[in-house]
Write a protein that holds these residues in place. Structure first.
Motif, short mmCIF file in Angstrom:
data_model
loop_
_atom_site.label_atom_id
_atom_site.label_comp_id
_atom_site.label_asym_id
_atom_site.label_seq_id
_atom_site.Cartn_x
_atom_site.Cartn_y
_atom_site.Cartn_z
N ALA A 93 0.84 -1.21 0.00
CA ALA A 93 0.00 0.00 0.00
C ALA A 93 0.87 1.25 0.00
N GLU A 112 9.37 4.14 7.39
CA GLU A 112 9.19 2.69 7.55
C GLU A 112 9.97 2.24 8.78
N GLY A 142 9.29 -4.24 7.49
CA GLY A 142 10.52 -3.96 6.76
C GLY A 142 10.15 -3.61 5.32
N ALA A 146 4.68 -6.95 4.51
CA ALA A 146 4.43 -8.39 4.65
C ALA A 146 4.48 -9.09 3.30
N ASP A 151 4.57 -15.45 -0.59
CA ASP A 151 4.44 -16.30 -1.76
C ASP A 151 4.42 -15.42 -3.01
N LYS A 153 1.68 -14.42 -4.31
CA LYS A 153 0.49 -14.73 -5.12
C LYS A 153 -0.18 -13.42 -5.43
N VAL A 217 7.08 5.37 13.45
CA VAL A 217 6.25 6.48 13.94
C VAL A 217 5.70 6.05 15.28
N GLU A 493 -4.18 -2.82 4.19
CA GLU A 493 -4.73 -3.91 4.99
C GLU A 493 -4.94 -3.51 6.45
N ILE A 501 -1.67 -8.51 -1.48
CA ILE A 501 -0.70 -7.59 -2.09
C ILE A 501 -1.39 -6.66 -3.11
P1 FAD Z 1 2.00 -4.37 5.12
O1 FAD Z 1 2.53 -5.17 4.00
O2 FAD Z 1 1.76 -5.06 6.42
O3 FAD Z 1 2.99 -3.16 5.31
C1 FAD Z 1 2.93 -2.31 6.40
C2 FAD Z 1 4.28 -1.68 6.61
O4 FAD Z 1 4.16 -0.66 7.61
C3 FAD Z 1 5.33 -2.67 7.12
O5 FAD Z 1 6.46 -2.64 6.29
C4 FAD Z 1 5.64 -2.17 8.53
O6 FAD Z 1 7.00 -2.36 8.88
C5 FAD Z 1 5.30 -0.71 8.45
N1 FAD Z 1 4.93 -0.13 9.75
C6 FAD Z 1 4.12 -0.67 10.70
N2 FAD Z 1 4.03 0.15 11.76
C7 FAD Z 1 4.79 1.23 11.49
C8 FAD Z 1 5.11 2.41 12.22
N3 FAD Z 1 4.61 2.64 13.43
N4 FAD Z 1 5.97 3.30 11.65
C9 FAD Z 1 6.50 3.07 10.41
N5 FAD Z 1 6.23 1.96 9.69
C10 FAD Z 1 5.38 1.05 10.21
N6 FAD Z 1 -0.71 -11.60 0.11
C11 FAD Z 1 -0.92 -11.93 -1.17
O7 FAD Z 1 -1.67 -11.25 -1.88
N7 FAD Z 1 -0.29 -13.02 -1.71
C12 FAD Z 1 0.56 -13.81 -1.00
O8 FAD Z 1 1.10 -14.77 -1.52
C13 FAD Z 1 0.80 -13.48 0.35
N8 FAD Z 1 1.64 -14.22 1.11
C14 FAD Z 1 1.95 -13.79 2.37
C15 FAD Z 1 2.93 -14.48 3.10
C16 FAD Z 1 3.34 -14.02 4.34
C17 FAD Z 1 4.43 -14.76 5.07
C18 FAD Z 1 2.71 -12.88 4.91
C19 FAD Z 1 3.13 -12.38 6.27
C20 FAD Z 1 1.73 -12.20 4.21
C21 FAD Z 1 1.34 -12.64 2.94
N9 FAD Z 1 0.37 -11.98 2.18
C22 FAD Z 1 0.14 -12.33 0.88
C23 FAD Z 1 -0.36 -10.82 2.72
C24 FAD Z 1 0.23 -9.53 2.15
O9 FAD Z 1 1.59 -9.52 2.37
C25 FAD Z 1 -0.47 -8.34 2.78
O10 FAD Z 1 -1.85 -8.42 2.47
C26 FAD Z 1 0.06 -7.02 2.25
O11 FAD Z 1 1.44 -6.94 2.42
C27 FAD Z 1 -0.63 -5.83 2.95
O12 FAD Z 1 -0.04 -4.66 2.48
P2 FAD Z 1 -0.01 -3.30 3.34
O13 FAD Z 1 0.89 -2.40 2.61
O14 FAD Z 1 -1.41 -2.87 3.61
O15 FAD Z 1 0.61 -3.69 4.75
#
Ligand code: FAD
Length: 519
Positions: A93, A112, A142, A146, A151, A153, A217, A493, A501
């Motif tokens: 996101a 981050e 990181g 996530a 994977d 996918k 943050v 998310e 993703i």
């Molecule tokens: P996130 O990816 O959770 O990113 C949030 C970010 O914010 C992180 O990098 C975190 O470090 C950062 N953050 C948190 N708090 C703070 C703060 N206070 N200050 C600064 N930074 C902060 N989805 C799929 O579609 N296909 C897959 O195959 C799949 N496999 C997965 C396998 C694993 C092992 C995991 C853990 C997840 C998987 N997912 C998969 C789910 C997918 O990764 C998530 O749905 C997606 O990453 C969500 O995106 P996001 O950007 O909303 O949040």
């Protein structure tokens, strides 16, 4: 001339170097030599019958050159001196919000908490080998969020196909294989994702954006229903005008922070359960009708998708990883959380999948009512602590043979596993809350009837699969801003607006458009 065609070929034809071309010539009633090339638009496998077929949607170029795969271009501008937009979190996101800001002529400043993809690897090793979880750098936190060590996918249930295509093209632009534009079930793989994520960061920096790692943050200052400054754990403070909050569903400190400041949140329904792991050969045997034999080398490791209603409650497979690994996805010490990932070739010998049960925030969490809108989060935490204690108070996870779990017996020993920190035999049938445990046991029995051979003592159930989606919703209005804080854009998310993703990336783009629309 260009002809659009649907082609269906069998394994034998798929294995021939010019099998598709010969089939196209035959179907069109022309000589193979008249075809200058074939462009594949879509590919899927139909394994419902013993005679496995490959379905192709193609464009056949007859006596005319095949165009190069289009070279995707995005209109990135130099934003080094443009108005800033602060983005918290660099998961899908946050990354896509930042890229979209650049296209729109605004400067993304990303904060981050975790490390860049390379340095993050060391922390993953520490979880697997030393059982130590760095609470800012792990499988969820990181660079790339996530989604990096996942994977990869790329399925989404989103109906906005145009937007989905844009997200895919951008992944290809940043180094993903263009096969993802064609496959019916595209995936990138954990070995390829870090490079794509790194390339996205390089684009952001090249066009004048900023990405700050190890910048958690920890607080913010509110004035007149706006965030005016954010504070970082390293002591820095930044003045801000617009904030996109893309911290994901595991950033519990963010949920607590908002709650402590009496900023409106809403408990959300979610799902929890276990991960089940079979030898990949068993799943291949069932899905490709080849029990006891190896699957044909032209076929990928087989996947499955299962769902069953148990007493009006959904029990379903989630994030199935063929040829993959189970990974420790906890974000704090003292908890055990499992998830799955797989490499691009999906060539590991195990098949794993989350099997989860719907938890209704209104009806199922009455014991947790004192926690208000954070009741789901506390329930999730309790289950993760339970997995930690029953797994041996390390990152090793509680495990049980599938048949023992269903029959309510402790397993004297367990099957081999891909889960690196190891397993400890535990009576998960009696440890899990009844709501989850008994629904899972009935669900597994039903799955065994749908897929003969699935219900087997050769599979392990491993706990707990608890981070499927956010247990908290951060509300937003039709402008995508929080109803009480007019410059805060809950995104991805963590806010409850995505479930993977691709949907997170799409929401990132939407939030960037909303945040920049009135600047
Ligand atoms: P996130 O990816 O959770 O990113 C949030 C970010 O914010 C992180 O990098 C975190 O470090 C950062 N953050 C948190 N708090 C703070 C703060 N206070 N200050 C600064 N930074 C902060 N989805 C799929 O579609 N296909 C897959 O195959 C799949 N496999 C997965 C396998 C694993 C092992 C995991 C853990 C997840 C998987 N997912 C998969 C789910 C997918 O990764 C998530 O749905 C997606 O990453 C969500 O995106 P996001 O950007 O909303 O949040």
């Amino acid at each position: 001339m260009i002809k659009a065609l649907q082609l269906r070929i069998n394994l034998h034809q798929e294995g021939k170097p010019n099998g598709l071309l010969l089939k196209a010539a035959y179907d069109l009633g022309i000589e193979p030599s008249e075809i200058s090339g074939i462009k594949i638009l879509r590919k899927s496998i139909d394994a419902r019958k013993r005679n496995i077929m490959f379905n192709y949607k193609v464009e056949v170029y007859i006596n005319e050159p095949v165009p190069e795969n289009s070279d995707y271009q995005f209109d990135y501008k130099d934003v080094s001196k443009a108005k800033p937009i602060h983005i918290i979190g660099f998961g899908p996101a946050g990354m896509y919000a930042a890229l979209r800001c650049i296209e729109l002529g605004f400067k993304p400043i990303v904060l981050e908490r975790g490390k860049n993809v390379q340095d993050r690897r060391r922390d993953l090793k520490a979880i697997n080998q030393d059982h130590f979880v760095n609470e800012d750098s792990n499988y969820c936190f990181g660079e790339g969020g996530a989604g990096t060590y996942s994977d990869g996918k790329l399925y989404t249930r989103s109906l906005k196909r145009g937007d989905v295509r844009r997200i895919f093209e951008n992944l290809v632009f940043h180094g993903a294989t263009d096969q993802i534009l064609v496959d019916a079930h595209p995936h990138i793989g954990t070995n390829k994702l870090p490079k794509v994520v790194q390339n996205i960061r390089e684009t952001i920096l090249k066009f004048g954006g900023e990405v700050h790692f190890e910048s958690r943050v920890s607080d913010f200052t509110l004035k007149d229903h706006k965030i005016v400054a954010i504070q970082l754990q390293n002591g820095n403070e930044l003045d801000v005008e617009k904030v996109i909050l893309a911290t994901g569903h595991s950033a519990r400190d963010i949920f607590y922070l908002l709650n402590d400041k009496h900023i409106q949140l809403k408990a959300k329904s979610f799902a929890m359960g276990v991960r089940v792991e079979h030898p990949q050969d068993i799943i291949d045997g069932i899905q490709y009708h080849c029990k006891g034999e190896k699957r044909d080398e032209l076929l990928p490791a087989a996947a499955y998708s299962l769902v069953q209603q148990v007493n009006n409650r959904g029990v379903y497979s989630f994030c199935m990883c063929p040829g993959g690994f189970i990974v420790p996805a906890a974000t704090a010490n003292g908890e055990v959380v499992v998830n799955g990932m797989s490499p691009s070739r999906r060539n590991n010998t195990f098949a794993n999948s989350g099997i989860v049960v719907e938890i209704n925030a209104d009806n199922d969490l009455y014991k947790y009512e004192p926690f208000g809108e954070l009741k789901g989060l506390e329930y999730q935490k309790d289950l993760e602590r339970l997995a930690f204690t029953s797994g041996g108070r390390r990152q090793s996870a509680p495990g049980q043979r599938l048949t023992d779990f269903v029959e309510g017996k402790l397993s004297p020993n367990l099957n081999e596993t891909s889960y690196q920190p190891g397993l400890k035999s535990a009576p998960m049938h009696s440890l899990l809350p009844k709501l989850i445990g008994s629904s899972l046991r009935k669900g597994f029995k039903a799955f065994g009837e749908k897929m003969h051979g699935y219900y087997t003592e050769e599979a392990n159930v491993i706990g707990v699969e608890s981070r499927t989606s956010s247990p908290v919703n951060i509300p937003r209005t039709e402008t995508l801003a929080h109803p009480e804080i007019s410059n805060l854009y809950p995104c991805g998310e963590g806010g409850g607006y995505a479930g993977g993703i691709i949907s997170a990336a799409m929401d990132g783009e939407r939030c960037a458009e909303a945040a920049t629309s009135n600047l």
